[in-house]
Scaffold this motif. Sequence first.
Motif, PDB file in Angstrom:
ATOM      1  N   UNK A   1       0.847  -1.188   0.000  1.00  0.00           N
ATOM      2  CA  UNK A   1       0.000   0.000   0.000  1.00  0.00           C
ATOM      3  C   UNK A   1       0.884   1.241   0.000  1.00  0.00           C
ATOM      4  N   UNK A   2       0.638   2.123  -0.956  1.00  0.00           N
ATOM      5  CA  UNK A   2       1.413   3.359  -1.048  1.00  0.00           C
ATOM      6  C   UNK A   2       0.513   4.543  -0.741  1.00  0.00           C
ATOM      7  N   UNK A   3       0.942   5.396   0.155  1.00  0.00           N
ATOM      8  CA  UNK A   3       0.180   6.578   0.516  1.00  0.00           C
ATOM      9  C   UNK A   3       0.994   7.828   0.226  1.00  0.00           C
ATOM     10  N   UNK A   4       0.364   8.777  -0.433  1.00  0.00           N
ATOM     11  CA  UNK A   4       1.039  10.040  -0.712  1.00  0.00           C
ATOM     12  C   UNK A   4       0.977  10.954   0.510  1.00  0.00           C
ATOM     13  N   UNK A   5       1.943  11.846   0.591  1.00  0.00           N
ATOM     14  CA  UNK A   5       1.968  12.821   1.671  1.00  0.00           C
ATOM     15  C   UNK A   5       0.770  13.752   1.535  1.00  0.00           C
ATOM     16  N   UNK A   6       0.068  13.979   2.666  1.00  0.00           N
ATOM     17  CA  UNK A   6      -1.092  14.863   2.670  1.00  0.00           C
ATOM     18  C   UNK A   6      -0.622  16.299   2.891  1.00  0.00           C
ATOM     19  N   UNK A   7      -1.171  17.207   2.112  1.00  0.00           N
ATOM     20  CA  UNK A   7      -0.712  18.592   2.147  1.00  0.00           C
ATOM     21  C   UNK A   7      -1.336  19.333   3.338  1.00  0.00           C
ATOM     22  N   UNK A   8      -0.795  19.080   4.519  1.00  0.00           N
ATOM     23  CA  UNK A   8      -1.231  19.784   5.718  1.00  0.00           C
ATOM     24  C   UNK A   8      -0.050  19.903   6.669  1.00  0.00           C
ATOM     25  N   UNK A   9       0.237  21.102   7.084  1.00  0.00           N
ATOM     26  CA  UNK A   9       1.352  21.302   8.005  1.00  0.00           C
ATOM     27  C   UNK A   9       0.915  21.028   9.436  1.00  0.00           C
ATOM     28  N   UNK A 155       5.002   2.512  13.113  1.00  0.00           N
ATOM     29  CA  UNK A 155       6.219   2.202  12.365  1.00  0.00           C
ATOM     30  C   UNK A 155       7.116   1.284  13.188  1.00  0.00           C
ATOM     31  N   UNK A 156       7.769   0.354  12.512  1.00  0.00           N
ATOM     32  CA  UNK A 156       8.689  -0.559  13.200  1.00  0.00           C
ATOM     33  C   UNK A 156       9.719  -1.075  12.202  1.00  0.00           C
ATOM     34  N   UNK A 157      10.996  -0.961  12.549  1.00  0.00           N
ATOM     35  CA  UNK A 157      12.091  -1.468  11.708  1.00  0.00           C
ATOM     36  C   UNK A 157      12.038  -0.912  10.292  1.00  0.00           C
ATOM     37  N   UNK A 158      11.651   0.356  10.156  1.00  0.00           N
ATOM     38  CA  UNK A 158      11.618   0.988   8.840  1.00  0.00           C
ATOM     39  C   UNK A 158      10.410   0.625   8.004  1.00  0.00           C
ATOM     40  N   UNK A 159       9.459  -0.132   8.587  1.00  0.00           N
ATOM     41  CA  UNK A 159       8.232  -0.513   7.886  1.00  0.00           C
ATOM     42  C   UNK A 159       7.044  -0.037   8.722  1.00  0.00           C
ATOM     43  N   UNK A 160       5.828  -0.313   8.242  1.00  0.00           N
ATOM     44  CA  UNK A 160       4.629   0.068   8.985  1.00  0.00           C
ATOM     45  C   UNK A 160       3.796  -1.166   9.283  1.00  0.00           C
ATOM     46  N   UNK A 161       3.374  -1.289  10.533  1.00  0.00           N
ATOM     47  CA  UNK A 161       2.449  -2.346  10.935  1.00  0.00           C
ATOM     48  C   UNK A 161       1.039  -1.769  10.948  1.00  0.00           C
ATOM     49  N   UNK A 162       0.103  -2.406  10.227  1.00  0.00           N
ATOM     50  CA  UNK A 162      -1.281  -1.947  10.173  1.00  0.00           C
ATOM     51  C   UNK A 162      -2.180  -3.109  10.566  1.00  0.00           C
ATOM     52  N   UNK A 163      -3.105  -2.869  11.478  1.00  0.00           N
ATOM     53  CA  UNK A 163      -4.022  -3.928  11.901  1.00  0.00           C
ATOM     54  C   UNK A 163      -5.444  -3.426  12.024  1.00  0.00           C
TER      55      UNK A 163
END
Length: 297
Positions: A1-9, A155-163
């Motif tokens: 899954x690829x997510x683009x950066x959301x334009x919000x500061x 985030x963990x070990x440079x990856x993302x855990x999603x559950x």
Amino acid sequence: MYLEKFDMELRYGENSHEKAEMFGKPAFKILHEGKQISFNNILDAESAFVIAKNLKKLNGYGSVVVKHQTPCGASVSKSKVDSILSAILADEESSFGGILSVNFEFDEECALAIKKKYLEVVIAENFTKEAIEVLKSKKIRILKVRDYEPKVGKPAFGAFLIGERKLPDLVFKHVAGPKLSESEMTELIFSYIVVEGVKSNAILISKNLTTVGIGTGQPSRKRAAWIATSLAGEKAIGAYAASDAFFPFPDGLEILANAKVKAVVAPMGSIRDSEIIDAANKLGISFYKANGRVFRH
């Protein structure tokens, strides 16, 4: 899954010297910001919103106040304002500067009931125009949330855990002590819904569909029970408790019983389950088995 950066500061990350970014499109709209929203504000906002949404399973209006991704107080009432104020007053000291979420349309009466600068953010699925104007005058950020499916992840070990994030079926099995009435079972359901949003190990005590003591984020379940009963004080008498996972030893249950808590709901699965059931019977405390644990880390 690829997510683009959301334009919000974001104002800053978890700490003020750290930067933060958001990826993907969030399920909220900022109706009023004032002071720029932060990384922590968003995490707390979701923590509050998910609990409030889950409280729709009960009859009445539900409100939750959160800080540090853990509820300070939660309440269900027949009155919107009573629900809000009861959630705040459940732990008024901790609620100061917290984030409020409700599961109903937020109207002008609700907005007027909140003290000036008492809360950082208010979250709901709908706001009236009048409520928005009152909250703006109090310099409170306003987040309108559309329905979405909540997830857990880190985030963990440079990856993302999603559950997934979902409640087990809220049908509890009586295993020890006196059986409860239908209205008393509603109290147990309320406690279990809210304890799902408390950092583990977690013990939550409620009375009159309002939290009175929350033991959170402890490596020891016994210690979580001690914190919850200490905060509840005399309000623990005749109250109802939920544990987010099984009791590994009878000691945590004993602390609740000694505080005169009336009933407990918890998952089972410990090698000492029989000891827990025996202890509940000896202590005279009602014990119900939940369909699953609700750890949150």
